[in-house]
Design a protein around this motif. Structure first.
Motif, PDB file in Angstrom:
ATOM      1  N   PHE A   5      -1.339   6.826 -11.268  1.00 20.73           N
ATOM      2  CA  PHE A   5      -1.761   8.059 -11.610  1.00 20.73           C
ATOM      3  C   PHE A   5      -0.464   8.888 -11.635  1.00 20.73           C
ATOM      4  CE2 PHE A   5      -5.283   6.331  -8.549  1.00 20.73           C
ATOM      5  CZ  PHE A   5      -6.382   6.444  -9.808  1.00 20.73           C
ATOM      6  N   TYR A  29      -7.044  12.316 -12.784  1.00 21.62           N
ATOM      7  CA  TYR A  29      -6.593  12.441 -11.304  1.00 21.62           C
ATOM      8  C   TYR A  29      -6.724  13.990 -11.051  1.00 21.62           C
ATOM      9  CZ  TYR A  29      -4.922  11.958  -6.791  1.00 21.62           C
ATOM     10  OH  TYR A  29      -4.466  11.974  -5.286  1.00 21.62           O
ATOM     11  N   LEU A  48      -4.641   8.903 -17.153  1.00 19.61           N
ATOM     12  CA  LEU A  48      -5.339   8.480 -15.667  1.00 19.61           C
ATOM     13  C   LEU A  48      -4.702   9.687 -15.061  1.00 19.61           C
ATOM     14  CD1 LEU A  48      -5.052   4.628 -14.993  1.00 19.61           C
ATOM     15  CD2 LEU A  48      -7.131   6.152 -15.266  1.00 19.61           C
ATOM     16  N   SER A  49      -3.516  10.214 -15.215  1.00 23.04           N
ATOM     17  CA  SER A  49      -2.826  11.345 -14.423  1.00 23.04           C
ATOM     18  C   SER A  49      -3.838  12.623 -14.680  1.00 23.04           C
ATOM     19  CB  SER A  49      -1.252  11.673 -15.033  1.00 23.04           C
ATOM     20  OG  SER A  49      -0.828  12.645 -14.481  1.00 23.04           O
TER      21      SER A  49
END
Length: 368
Positions: free
Chosen positions: A314, A335, A331-332
């Motif tokens: 992440f 998140y 995905l960062s």
């Protein structure tokens, strides 16, 4: 008085008086010489002490003057040094501000690039997905056109078969209903694409999570199929029947789901390329309520990931994909959307070589 006593004690002649007077004076001088000497000695000591103190006082005054001059010089030096430091700090602050501004601008560009990449994935999926209802619309339109021709032909016969006409009209009505149904389906897909491409307004809306999750699963899969028509994967869904409506930002949750689905498809596709035995790729989607939270679990039987990768998954700009295939922001951003934007959590479970599972947890509006 003393002389009177001496003279009165000794009755002397005039000649003797002249002799006694000096003697008396000598006696008197002897009597006063000791205290006089002591007094003179004290005076000399006092004068010497006074001169010494005077000298010390002058020395102290000189030292005080020197110390004051040194203090003034020190203050001037400190003032100059502070001025130089202030200029250096100001210059350094300006440099850091510029660097921060450049970094933020670069980050915004990368984020926009990631969003555009996400939009590209979505568009590819939508283009493939929208083809299905359009094919139905075209097919039913052609069949309906044939039914109209048959109906007209029957109407021109000398003896008309009313039963056949009724059957043809019923078929035509069913076709029109199918056309309407698939037309609405295509319209809904286009609407979803427009909402995804639009900047998020930040407004939460009540949504059916099962419908949203399934919608984006199909879009992601069709997007991958548009790139690789020979790729197939088993899609397994298990939707919770009692999920409440969720107050979320649909476009943002859609982006998260798209990123997670694409990662799952990428993992099974990579494993399929490197596996020699009979491997059947599978991606599973599950939704449910658990411990006052709404859970979305997306699992795959793909390549999985080692602990070293799982710990960084992440982090911004971290990616295991080859250069040009990923920015490391998907995905960062996902998140951030889940944790900061919706007060939830995004977790990952994985075993290298066995597969991975991403778990999205969202607050349940019905649970305080």
């Amino acid at each position: 008085m003393l002389m009177g006593i001496l003279v009165g004690k000794y009755k002397m002649s005039a000649a003797e008086d002249w002799v006694m007077i000096p003697m008396v004076m000598l006696v008197l001088l002897a009597m006063f010489s000791i205290p006089l000497g002591l007094s003179l000695s004290l005076v000399r000591d006092y004068a010497r002490t006074y001169r010494t103190l005077q000298k010390k006082l002058q020395e102290v005054e000189q030292l005080s003057a020197q110390a004051m001059i040194q203090e003034q010089e020190k203050q001037q030096l400190l003032a100059r040094q502070n001025e130089v430091l202030e200029h250096q700090v100001a210059d350094r602050t300006a440099e850091l501000t510029k660097s921060l501004s450049d970094l933020q601008r670069t980050q915004q560009q990368l984020i926009q690039k990631e969003k555009m990449a996400s939009l590209g994935e979505l568009t590819a999926g939508i283009a493939h997905e929208i083809q299905n209802p359009l094919n139905f619309v075209n097919n039913f339109s052609e069949v309906s056109d044939e039914l109209v021709d048959e109906l007209r032909a029957e109407q021109h016969k000398p003896v008309r078969d009313t039963g056949l006409e009724t059957e043809l009209l019923d078929d035509l009505k069913q076709n029109l209903q199918k056309i309407t149904q698939h037309g609405k389906r295509a319209s809904a897909i286009v609407k979803g694409m427009l909402e995804h491409s639009r900047s998020s307004s930040g407004e939460h809306q009540s949504i059916n999570l099962n419908a949203l999750a399934d919608e984006y699963l199909q879009i992601a899969y069709q997007g991958l199929r548009a790139k690789d028509k020979g790729f197939t994967v088993e899609l397994a869904t298990d939707f919770g029947a009692d999920l409440p409506l969720l107050e979320v930002i649909p476009q943002e949750i859609g982006r998260v789901l798209l990123n997670v689905y694409n990662n799952a498809f990428y993992a099974v596709r990579q494993k399929q390329k490197t596996t020699n035995f009979d491997y059947r790729p599978k991606v599973a989607l599950q939704t449910r309520q658990e411990n006052g939270r709404i859970l979305i679990r997306v699992s795959d039987n793909g390549t999985g990931m080692p602990e070293s990768v799982k710990e960084k998954i992440f982090q911004p700009f971290f990616t295991t994909k080859p250069t040009g295939e990923g920015t490391g922001l998907g995905l960062s951003l996902s998140y951030d959307i889940i944790t900061n934007g919706h007060g939830g959590s995004l977790l990952v479970e994985s075993q290298e070589g066995e597969g991975s599972a991403f778990i999205i947890e969202l607050p349940n509006p019905g649970v305080e």
